[in-house]
Each structure stands twice: as structure tokens, then as C-alpha cells.
Design a protein around this motif. Structure first.
Motif, PDB file in Angstrom:
ATOM      1  N   SER A  69       0.963 -41.732  88.484  1.00 44.01           N
ATOM      2  CA  SER A  69       1.123 -40.135  88.254  1.00 44.01           C
ATOM      3  C   SER A  69       2.593 -39.706  88.507  1.00 44.01           C
ATOM      4  O   SER A  69       3.249 -40.697  88.946  1.00 44.01           O
ATOM      5  CB  SER A  69       0.247 -39.317  88.841  1.00 44.01           C
ATOM      6  OG  SER A  69       0.860 -39.200  90.593  1.00 44.01           O
ATOM      7  N   ILE A  70       3.099 -38.694  88.062  1.00 43.80           N
ATOM      8  CA  ILE A  70       4.697 -38.055  88.172  1.00 43.80           C
ATOM      9  C   ILE A  70       4.306 -36.568  88.669  1.00 43.80           C
ATOM     10  O   ILE A  70       3.620 -36.060  87.896  1.00 43.80           O
ATOM     11  CB  ILE A  70       5.378 -38.377  86.945  1.00 43.80           C
ATOM     12  CG1 ILE A  70       6.772 -37.786  87.579  1.00 43.80           C
ATOM     13  CG2 ILE A  70       4.870 -37.791  85.837  1.00 43.80           C
ATOM     14  CD1 ILE A  70       7.779 -38.227  86.467  1.00 43.80           C
ATOM     15  N   LYS A  71       5.133 -36.094  89.613  1.00 41.78           N
ATOM     16  CA  LYS A  71       5.422 -34.881  89.889  1.00 41.78           C
ATOM     17  C   LYS A  71       6.738 -34.671  89.703  1.00 41.78           C
ATOM     18  O   LYS A  71       7.583 -35.289  90.097  1.00 41.78           O
ATOM     19  CB  LYS A  71       4.808 -34.460  91.324  1.00 41.78           C
ATOM     20  CG  LYS A  71       3.310 -34.662  91.524  1.00 41.78           C
ATOM     21  CD  LYS A  71       3.191 -34.170  93.175  1.00 41.78           C
ATOM     22  CE  LYS A  71       1.571 -34.677  93.537  1.00 41.78           C
ATOM     23  NZ  LYS A  71       1.338 -35.962  93.923  1.00 41.78           N
TER      24      LYS A  71
ATOM     25  N   TYR B 220       9.909 -16.359  87.214  1.00 41.51           N
ATOM     26  CA  TYR B 220       8.888 -16.768  86.319  1.00 41.51           C
ATOM     27  C   TYR B 220       8.701 -18.293  86.762  1.00 41.51           C
ATOM     28  O   TYR B 220       9.521 -18.923  87.242  1.00 41.51           O
ATOM     29  CB  TYR B 220       9.649 -16.974  85.009  1.00 41.51           C
ATOM     30  CG  TYR B 220       9.681 -15.650  84.193  1.00 41.51           C
ATOM     31  CD1 TYR B 220       8.902 -15.331  83.054  1.00 41.51           C
ATOM     32  CD2 TYR B 220      10.649 -14.574  84.718  1.00 41.51           C
ATOM     33  CE1 TYR B 220       9.098 -14.051  82.572  1.00 41.51           C
ATOM     34  CE2 TYR B 220      10.756 -13.353  83.933  1.00 41.51           C
ATOM     35  CZ  TYR B 220      10.131 -13.137  82.931  1.00 41.51           C
ATOM     36  OH  TYR B 220      10.399 -11.818  82.119  1.00 41.51           O
ATOM     37  N   SER B 221       7.310 -18.681  86.833  1.00 44.70           N
ATOM     38  CA  SER B 221       7.030 -19.895  87.418  1.00 44.70           C
ATOM     39  C   SER B 221       5.892 -20.605  86.312  1.00 44.70           C
ATOM     40  O   SER B 221       4.758 -19.810  86.261  1.00 44.70           O
ATOM     41  CB  SER B 221       6.477 -19.849  88.654  1.00 44.70           C
ATOM     42  OG  SER B 221       6.059 -21.172  89.140  1.00 44.70           O
ATOM     43  N   TRP B 222       6.268 -21.625  85.629  1.00 47.11           N
ATOM     44  CA  TRP B 222       5.362 -22.341  84.933  1.00 47.11           C
ATOM     45  C   TRP B 222       4.687 -23.267  85.571  1.00 47.11           C
ATOM     46  O   TRP B 222       5.289 -24.409  86.158  1.00 47.11           O
ATOM     47  CB  TRP B 222       5.989 -22.936  83.576  1.00 47.11           C
ATOM     48  CG  TRP B 222       6.456 -21.558  82.663  1.00 47.11           C
ATOM     49  CD1 TRP B 222       5.547 -21.377  81.590  1.00 47.11           C
ATOM     50  CD2 TRP B 222       7.501 -20.925  82.480  1.00 47.11           C
ATOM     51  NE1 TRP B 222       6.283 -20.432  80.709  1.00 47.11           N
ATOM     52  CE2 TRP B 222       7.496 -20.139  81.419  1.00 47.11           C
ATOM     53  CE3 TRP B 222       8.740 -20.972  83.392  1.00 47.11           C
ATOM     54  CZ2 TRP B 222       8.437 -19.414  81.138  1.00 47.11           C
ATOM     55  CZ3 TRP B 222       9.623 -20.300  82.922  1.00 47.11           C
ATOM     56  CH2 TRP B 222       9.490 -19.302  82.002  1.00 47.11           C
ATOM     57  N   LEU B 223       3.420 -23.694  85.727  1.00 49.91           N
ATOM     58  CA  LEU B 223       2.977 -24.620  86.350  1.00 49.91           C
ATOM     59  C   LEU B 223       1.974 -25.637  85.204  1.00 49.91           C
ATOM     60  O   LEU B 223       1.254 -25.040  84.385  1.00 49.91           O
ATOM     61  CB  LEU B 223       1.610 -24.627  87.453  1.00 49.91           C
ATOM     62  CG  LEU B 223       2.326 -23.593  88.577  1.00 49.91           C
ATOM     63  CD1 LEU B 223       1.077 -23.243  89.619  1.00 49.91           C
ATOM     64  CD2 LEU B 223       3.408 -24.454  89.083  1.00 49.91           C
ATOM     65  N   ILE B 224       2.455 -26.803  85.145  1.00 46.54           N
ATOM     66  CA  ILE B 224       2.119 -27.389  83.731  1.00 46.54           C
ATOM     67  C   ILE B 224       1.457 -28.785  84.056  1.00 46.54           C
ATOM     68  O   ILE B 224       1.991 -29.773  84.791  1.00 46.54           O
ATOM     69  CB  ILE B 224       3.303 -27.865  82.900  1.00 46.54           C
ATOM     70  CG1 ILE B 224       3.718 -26.558  82.508  1.00 46.54           C
ATOM     71  CG2 ILE B 224       2.959 -28.295  81.644  1.00 46.54           C
ATOM     72  CD1 ILE B 224       5.529 -26.840  82.305  1.00 46.54           C
ATOM     73  N   CYS B 225       0.256 -29.177  83.511  1.00 45.25           N
ATOM     74  CA  CYS B 225      -0.346 -30.194  83.766  1.00 45.25           C
ATOM     75  C   CYS B 225      -0.406 -31.099  82.398  1.00 45.25           C
ATOM     76  O   CYS B 225      -0.695 -30.523  81.116  1.00 45.25           O
ATOM     77  CB  CYS B 225      -2.057 -30.121  84.060  1.00 45.25           C
ATOM     78  SG  CYS B 225      -2.916 -31.624  84.065  1.00 45.25           S
ATOM     79  N   ALA B 226       0.329 -32.237  82.456  1.00 41.97           N
ATOM     80  CA  ALA B 226       0.511 -32.991  81.277  1.00 41.97           C
ATOM     81  C   ALA B 226      -0.119 -34.525  81.205  1.00 41.97           C
ATOM     82  O   ALA B 226      -0.231 -35.089  82.273  1.00 41.97           O
ATOM     83  CB  ALA B 226       2.156 -33.189  81.414  1.00 41.97           C
TER      84      ALA B 226
ATOM     85  N   GLY C 181       0.912 -35.954  84.536  1.00 41.62           N
ATOM     86  CA  GLY C 181       2.072 -35.415  85.329  1.00 41.62           C
ATOM     87  C   GLY C 181       1.765 -34.015  85.678  1.00 41.62           C
ATOM     88  O   GLY C 181       1.099 -33.096  85.082  1.00 41.62           O
ATOM     89  N   MET C 182       2.332 -33.561  86.843  1.00 38.38           N
ATOM     90  CA  MET C 182       1.938 -32.067  87.355  1.00 38.38           C
ATOM     91  C   MET C 182       3.631 -31.573  87.427  1.00 38.38           C
ATOM     92  O   MET C 182       4.467 -32.108  88.196  1.00 38.38           O
ATOM     93  CB  MET C 182       1.402 -32.025  88.580  1.00 38.38           C
ATOM     94  CG  MET C 182       1.330 -30.649  89.160  1.00 38.38           C
ATOM     95  SD  MET C 182       0.316 -29.530  87.934  1.00 38.38           S
ATOM     96  CE  MET C 182      -1.148 -30.292  87.894  1.00 38.38           C
ATOM     97  N   LEU C 183       3.992 -30.799  86.660  1.00 35.48           N
ATOM     98  CA  LEU C 183       5.377 -30.340  86.216  1.00 35.48           C
ATOM     99  C   LEU C 183       5.431 -28.771  86.700  1.00 35.48           C
ATOM    100  O   LEU C 183       4.358 -27.850  86.497  1.00 35.48           O
ATOM    101  CB  LEU C 183       5.590 -30.303  84.819  1.00 35.48           C
ATOM    102  CG  LEU C 183       5.156 -31.853  84.195  1.00 35.48           C
ATOM    103  CD1 LEU C 183       5.922 -31.750  82.794  1.00 35.48           C
ATOM    104  CD2 LEU C 183       5.954 -32.893  84.861  1.00 35.48           C
TER     105      LEU C 183
ATOM    106  N   PHE D 234      11.655 -35.193  91.502  1.00 35.48           N
ATOM    107  CA  PHE D 234      10.534 -35.861  90.980  1.00 35.48           C
ATOM    108  C   PHE D 234       9.965 -37.111  91.982  1.00 35.48           C
ATOM    109  O   PHE D 234      10.821 -37.544  92.980  1.00 35.48           O
ATOM    110  CB  PHE D 234      10.664 -36.717  89.822  1.00 35.48           C
ATOM    111  CG  PHE D 234      11.753 -37.485  89.646  1.00 35.48           C
ATOM    112  CD1 PHE D 234      11.498 -38.989  90.075  1.00 35.48           C
ATOM    113  CD2 PHE D 234      12.842 -37.368  89.325  1.00 35.48           C
ATOM    114  CE1 PHE D 234      12.811 -39.693  90.172  1.00 35.48           C
ATOM    115  CE2 PHE D 234      14.211 -38.224  89.353  1.00 35.48           C
ATOM    116  CZ  PHE D 234      14.161 -39.379  89.862  1.00 35.48           C
ATOM    117  N   GLU D 235       8.654 -36.941  92.009  1.00 38.67           N
ATOM    118  CA  GLU D 235       7.934 -38.497  92.653  1.00 38.67           C
ATOM    119  C   GLU D 235       7.220 -39.132  91.731  1.00 38.67           C
ATOM    120  O   GLU D 235       6.326 -38.317  91.021  1.00 38.67           O
ATOM    121  CB  GLU D 235       7.242 -37.847  93.795  1.00 38.67           C
ATOM    122  CG  GLU D 235       8.016 -37.118  94.890  1.00 38.67           C
ATOM    123  CD  GLU D 235       6.928 -36.475  95.834  1.00 38.67           C
ATOM    124  OE1 GLU D 235       7.388 -35.860  96.908  1.00 38.67           O
ATOM    125  OE2 GLU D 235       5.672 -36.219  95.573  1.00 38.67           O
TER     126      GLU D 235
END
Length: 359
Positions: free
Chosen positions: A153-155, A229-235, A243-245, A259-260
Motif C-alpha cells: 500500500s501507499i499513504k 478543505y480536506s479531501w480523503l481519497i481511497c484509491a 492508496g490512502m491519499l 508518503f509511506e
């Protein structure tokens, strides 16, 4: 002191605004294989200041006239987002290679038009996602491909901070302005949701794609409180990883980006700085095989100069293109629109291949 090579790419720059004054003019002077040949802007007063300051050979108030100059081999487009696509198409039709600031366009359709035009002309187009020329990010990409094993995974996060303008006022050159400058119709900055996605999210998406490969789909949520403004994105990514962006503007602290990436044989963690510090990402890797942590020196943080030199190398020597090409520009636009659509459809999963329109 950066010495010039015997053969330099003759570059015309469109725009005398902030991004060109803070980044591109200096990058062109410092680049070893580029000549700042011409500058173009409709604001004659600003054009005169920049042309005198940076000692270019020619100056133009008409973009069409600059494109007719046979000595100019490539143009760098550093003007308002809404002008990028049309000016890019004009340059390609005039036989000029193009380095266009991000985003490449503001709709999926105009980005696709540019992709087709690049194929038709055979010219080089590079989009200004300069983080691909950050040595720490380049190291991380190599580590992911060579040592990390199967990626889990990537964060990744891109969080503009409240101290940003205090810092940029200190480290950027003085930015000259003009009342004659041409601006997009309306006021694009008034719609903050559109403005932040266009101006910031492309860096997040392109960095993830550069490290990990294509994004297939997104599920997004937007939280907005006051001016935050905060977007939380599961990709979902094409390579089967997740990915969790996080895109947040602006966190109540200094710049927060990084990133991790976790794999079966290692981990790489990156801390990226405010770009105007010209400091490479601090990347730290752990290798299970080596049983050690290590990090690269990554001393060269002038990614604007490095991206321009990379662009020129492709044209002058046929070197592989490491910068973002037209398909990468389209992919970034698709990701922006997919996030927007997901937010406005209750967090529904949106596949990037299906998105239409723009911001």
C-alpha cells in the motif's frame, strides 16, 4: 556557476507572472543545455522588466508572433490554468516542443486533444510536474522497483500550510506585477473547491502515479470547515495495491507533504518540503535484505532547473523522457475530476476511464 553546453535548446517563455519569475526564468539561465531566447507577455511594462533582467535575445507581446520565430525550438507555457490547453495546441501546430505548467488542461476532453496532437506531430510535450525531478522522490521510485518487494500500500499526503506565504515572501524573489496582465474570464479562484483541486491535487496524483503506477478508481470525501478543505481519497491502483491519499488546504502548521510505501521486503518514507525551499525530499528506506535503514544525499533540489534540462535532453539527444508526458497530464486531470465526481455523488467509486468534463 552553471556552464552552458555548446548546443542549447532555444526556448521561448510565455508569461511573466509569478511562476515564471519565481522559477522558470532562473531555471532557464541555470540550465546547462537551455538558452532563454525569448520572452512573451501582453503586459509591455512587465515584459520589458523581465527581458532586461534576464537578458533574452527577443521579446514579444504577441504569442502568435513568437511562434512564427523559426529560431525558437520550444516554448514554456507559464500562464493561467485556463489558457494552458489552447496555447499548448497553438505551439504544437506551429511545430514547437512544449513544456506546459500543470495542469495540462482543465477538462478531460482538451487534454485528450493534446494527446492526439502530440501523436500527430511527433513533438515532445512535458507537463510541469517538477516533483519527478526531486532526487529524493527519484530514489524512492528506484527503491520501490528494485528492493521493496511486492508492494502492499501507499499513504500519501499533500497539505499546504498556513505559514506558506510567510515563507514564500522570504525566499522567493520580489514578484513584479502589471495592470496590463491578461487574466482568465470570471474569477477562477472564487470556487475554492475547483481551484484547490486544479492547483494542488495534480502534484499528489502525479507523485503517486510516478511511484506506483496508474490509479484505476477513487472513492473520495470532502470535509470543509471555514477556509479549510480536506479531501480523503481511497484509491485502487492498477498494480493491485491500495492508496490512502490526503489533500488538505491549509493545515494549521507549516507545509506537510510526504508518503509511506510498504512492501514485503522493505519500506520507504518520504518527507517533502515547501518547493520554494529548493530542498529535495528526505527519503528513508528500510531494506529487509540489507537489514538497514539508509537515505540518499539528494543534494540537488532545483527541480525546476532539472526538469528543464531533462526536457531539453529529450529534444537535443533523444534521451528517454522522465518528465510527465501528455498521457500523464490527462491522467492527472482524470483523477481530479474523478475525485470531484465521487465527492458530489456521495463517495461513490469512480473509475478514471469513465470521467468526462472538467473543473
Amino acid at each position: 556557476m552553471h556552464r552552458k553546453e555548446e548546443r542549447c535548446l532555444r526556448l521561448g517563455v510565455l508569461g511573466c507572472g509569478m511562476i515564471c519569475q519565481a522559477a522558470h526564468f532562473e531555471a532557464a539561465l541555470k540550465a546547462g543545455n537551455v538558452e532563454l531566447y525569448a520572452i512573451c507577455d501582453v503586459a509591455e511594462d512587465l515584459l520589458g522588466q523581465m527581458a532586461d533582467m534576464y537578458h533574452c535575445r527577443k521579446r514579444y507581446t504577441s504569442y502568435e508572433e513568437m511562434l512564427k520565430d523559426n529560431e525558437i525550438e520550444a516554448v514554456l507555457i507559464g500562464i493561467g490554468d485556463q489558457f494552458h490547453a489552447e496555447c499548448t495546441k497553438q505551439a504544437l501546430r506551429a511545430g514547437k516542443h512544449v513544456l506546459v505548467e500543470k495542469p495540462m488542461g482543465v477538462t478531460v476532453e482538451e487534454c485528450r486533444e493534446i494527446e492526439e496532437l502530440v501523436k500527430e506531430t511527433g513533438l515532445v510535450l512535458q507537463v510541469g510536474y517538477m516533483k519527478r525531478f526531486d532526487e529524493g522522490i527519484q530514489f524512492s521510485r528506484r527503491f520501490i522497483r528494485e528492493e521493496i518487494g511486492d508492494v502492499l500500500s501507499i499513504k500519501a499526503w499533500y497539505c499546504d500550510g498556513t505559514s506558506r506565504y510567510t515563507l514564500t515572501d522570504n525566499v522567493q524573489p520580489y514578484i513584479f506585477t502589471s495592470g496590463q496582465s491578461r487574466k482568465p474570464s470570471g474569477c477562477p479562484k472564487e470556487n475554492r473547491e475547483h481551484y484547490y483541486l486544479l492547483g494542488h491535487s495534480g502534484h499528489l496524483f502525479d507523485t503517486v502515479r510516478y511511484l506506483m503506477g496508474d490509479i484505476v478508481s477513487v472513492e473520495a470525501k470532502l470535509i470543509q470547515k471555514g477556509d479549510m478543505y480536506s479531501w480523503l481519497i481511497c484509491a485502487d491502483l492498477e498494480n493491485g495495491t491500495a492508496g490512502m491519499l490526503d489533500l488538505t488546504v491549509a493545515v494549521r502548521r507549516d507545509w506537510y507533504e510526504g508518503f509511506e510505501v510498504f512492501g514485503t521486503e522493505g519500506t520507504v518514507i518520504g518527507k517533502t518540503f515547501n518547493p520554494w525551499l529548493f530542498q529535495s525530499t528526505e527519503a528513508e528506506a528500510y531494506s529487509l535484505g540489507r537489514n538497514e535503514y539508509f537515505r540518499p544525499m539528494a543534494a540537488d533540489g532545483h527541480f525546476y532547473r532539472r526538469q528543464l534540462e531533462g526536457f531539453a535532453d529529450v529534444i537535443l539527444t533523444g534521451a528517454p523522457q522522465n518528465g510527465a508526458d501528455a498521457s500523464d497530464g490527462t491522467a492527472a486531470m482524470r483523477a481530479m475530476k474523478a475525485v470531484y465526481d465521487s465527492v458530489h455523488e456521495g463517495g461513490r467509486k469512480i473509475f478514471l476511464k469513465d470521467v468526462r468534463g472538467g473543473l
